[in-house]
Write a protein that holds these residues in place. Structure first.
Motif, PDB file in Angstrom:
ATOM      1  N   LEU A   1     -39.007  18.665 -20.750  1.00 20.23           N
ATOM      2  CA  LEU A   1     -39.242  19.040 -22.145  1.00 20.23           C
ATOM      3  C   LEU A   1     -40.236  18.098 -22.807  1.00 20.23           C
ATOM      4  O   LEU A   1     -41.121  18.529 -23.544  1.00 20.23           O
ATOM      5  N   ARG A   2     -40.079  16.820 -22.523  1.00 22.04           N
ATOM      6  CA  ARG A   2     -40.981  15.808 -23.104  1.00 22.04           C
ATOM      7  C   ARG A   2     -42.406  16.013 -22.590  1.00 22.04           C
ATOM      8  O   ARG A   2     -43.369  15.999 -23.363  1.00 22.04           O
ATOM      9  N   GLN A   3     -42.540  16.244 -21.299  1.00 20.65           N
ATOM     10  CA  GLN A   3     -43.864  16.406 -20.703  1.00 20.65           C
ATOM     11  C   GLN A   3     -44.548  17.688 -21.163  1.00 20.65           C
ATOM     12  O   GLN A   3     -45.778  17.715 -21.310  1.00 20.65           O
ATOM     13  N   GLU A   4     -43.765  18.741 -21.418  1.00 16.64           N
ATOM     14  CA  GLU A   4     -44.339  19.986 -21.946  1.00 16.64           C
ATOM     15  C   GLU A   4     -45.046  19.747 -23.267  1.00 16.64           C
ATOM     16  O   GLU A   4     -46.029  20.414 -23.579  1.00 16.64           O
ATOM     17  N   ARG A   5     -44.545  18.813 -24.035  1.00 19.99           N
ATOM     18  CA  ARG A   5     -45.162  18.488 -25.327  1.00 19.99           C
ATOM     19  C   ARG A   5     -46.245  17.421 -25.204  1.00 19.99           C
ATOM     20  O   ARG A   5     -46.902  17.095 -26.188  1.00 19.99           O
ATOM     21  N   GLY A   6     -46.373  16.862 -24.011  1.00 18.76           N
ATOM     22  CA  GLY A   6     -47.370  15.808 -23.821  1.00 18.76           C
ATOM     23  C   GLY A   6     -46.977  14.498 -24.458  1.00 18.76           C
ATOM     24  O   GLY A   6     -47.834  13.684 -24.794  1.00 18.76           O
ATOM     25  N   TRP A   7     -45.661  14.282 -24.629  1.00 20.22           N
ATOM     26  CA  TRP A   7     -45.167  13.079 -25.277  1.00 20.22           C
ATOM     27  C   TRP A   7     -44.841  12.006 -24.257  1.00 20.22           C
ATOM     28  O   TRP A   7     -44.316  12.281 -23.182  1.00 20.22           O
ATOM     29  N   SER A   8     -45.110  10.784 -24.625  1.00 21.39           N
ATOM     30  CA  SER A   8     -44.665   9.638 -23.828  1.00 21.39           C
ATOM     31  C   SER A   8     -43.194   9.382 -24.134  1.00 21.39           C
ATOM     32  O   SER A   8     -42.641   9.917 -25.106  1.00 21.39           O
TER      33      SER A   8
ATOM     34  N   LEU B   1     -41.181  10.021 -27.806  1.00 26.24           N
ATOM     35  CA  LEU B   1     -39.889  10.677 -27.932  1.00 26.24           C
ATOM     36  C   LEU B   1     -38.882   9.737 -28.593  1.00 26.24           C
ATOM     37  O   LEU B   1     -38.124  10.147 -29.474  1.00 26.24           O
ATOM     38  N   ALA B   2     -38.889   8.483 -28.179  1.00 22.53           N
ATOM     39  CA  ALA B   2     -37.984   7.497 -28.777  1.00 22.53           C
ATOM     40  C   ALA B   2     -38.213   7.404 -30.281  1.00 22.53           C
ATOM     41  O   ALA B   2     -37.259   7.381 -31.065  1.00 22.53           O
ATOM     42  N   GLU B   3     -39.462   7.376 -30.695  1.00 21.02           N
ATOM     43  CA  GLU B   3     -39.779   7.296 -32.122  1.00 21.02           C
ATOM     44  C   GLU B   3     -39.314   8.547 -32.861  1.00 21.02           C
ATOM     45  O   GLU B   3     -38.761   8.448 -33.961  1.00 21.02           O
ATOM     46  N   GLU B   4     -39.507   9.712 -32.264  1.00 18.48           N
ATOM     47  CA  GLU B   4     -39.066  10.970 -32.887  1.00 18.48           C
ATOM     48  C   GLU B   4     -37.546  10.988 -33.076  1.00 18.48           C
ATOM     49  O   GLU B   4     -37.048  11.547 -34.050  1.00 18.48           O
ATOM     50  N   LEU B   5     -36.830  10.397 -32.126  1.00 18.95           N
ATOM     51  CA  LEU B   5     -35.368  10.403 -32.157  1.00 18.95           C
ATOM     52  C   LEU B   5     -34.774   9.206 -32.900  1.00 18.95           C
ATOM     53  O   LEU B   5     -33.574   9.198 -33.181  1.00 18.95           O
ATOM     54  N   GLY B   6     -35.581   8.196 -33.153  1.00 17.13           N
ATOM     55  CA  GLY B   6     -35.066   6.998 -33.816  1.00 17.13           C
ATOM     56  C   GLY B   6     -34.242   6.121 -32.898  1.00 17.13           C
ATOM     57  O   GLY B   6     -33.273   5.496 -33.339  1.00 17.13           O
ATOM     58  N   VAL B   7     -34.616   6.095 -31.612  1.00 16.63           N
ATOM     59  CA  VAL B   7     -33.923   5.255 -30.630  1.00 16.63           C
ATOM     60  C   VAL B   7     -34.965   4.407 -29.901  1.00 16.63           C
ATOM     61  O   VAL B   7     -36.157   4.575 -30.091  1.00 16.63           O
ATOM     62  N   SER B   8     -34.506   3.528 -29.031  1.00 18.06           N
ATOM     63  CA  SER B   8     -35.432   2.700 -28.263  1.00 18.06           C
ATOM     64  C   SER B   8     -35.976   3.461 -27.059  1.00 18.06           C
ATOM     65  O   SER B   8     -35.367   4.446 -26.602  1.00 18.06           O
TER      66      SER B   8
END
Length: 66
Positions: A8-15, A19-26
């Motif tokens: 799912l992360r790779q489909e969006r081209g996210w590192s 993803l951590a920043e989007e979720l508010g986690v490390s």
């Protein structure tokens, strides 16, 4: 627990960091979830599913059902 988070992360081209920043986690939390070393809390699982516009069941599958 198996999960579709890397795909799912790779489909969006996210590192993992993005993803951590989007979720508010490390980033370490994202890595641990992706590798199956850590099962997210229910609130975090809901945030992940909501972020990708899908259900929790589409992201996380218990190993006995995979």
């Amino acid at each position: 627990m198996e999960n579709a988070l890397p795909a799912l992360r790779q489909e969006r081209g996210w590192s993992q960091q993005r993803l951590a920043e989007e979720l508010g986690v490390s980033r370490q939390t994202v890595i641990s979830i992706e590798r199956g070393r850590f099962d997210p809390s229910l609130p975090l699982a809901f945030r992940i599913a909501r972020l990708f516009g899908t259900s929790i069941e589409a992201v996380f599958v218990p190993e006995d059902e995979a």
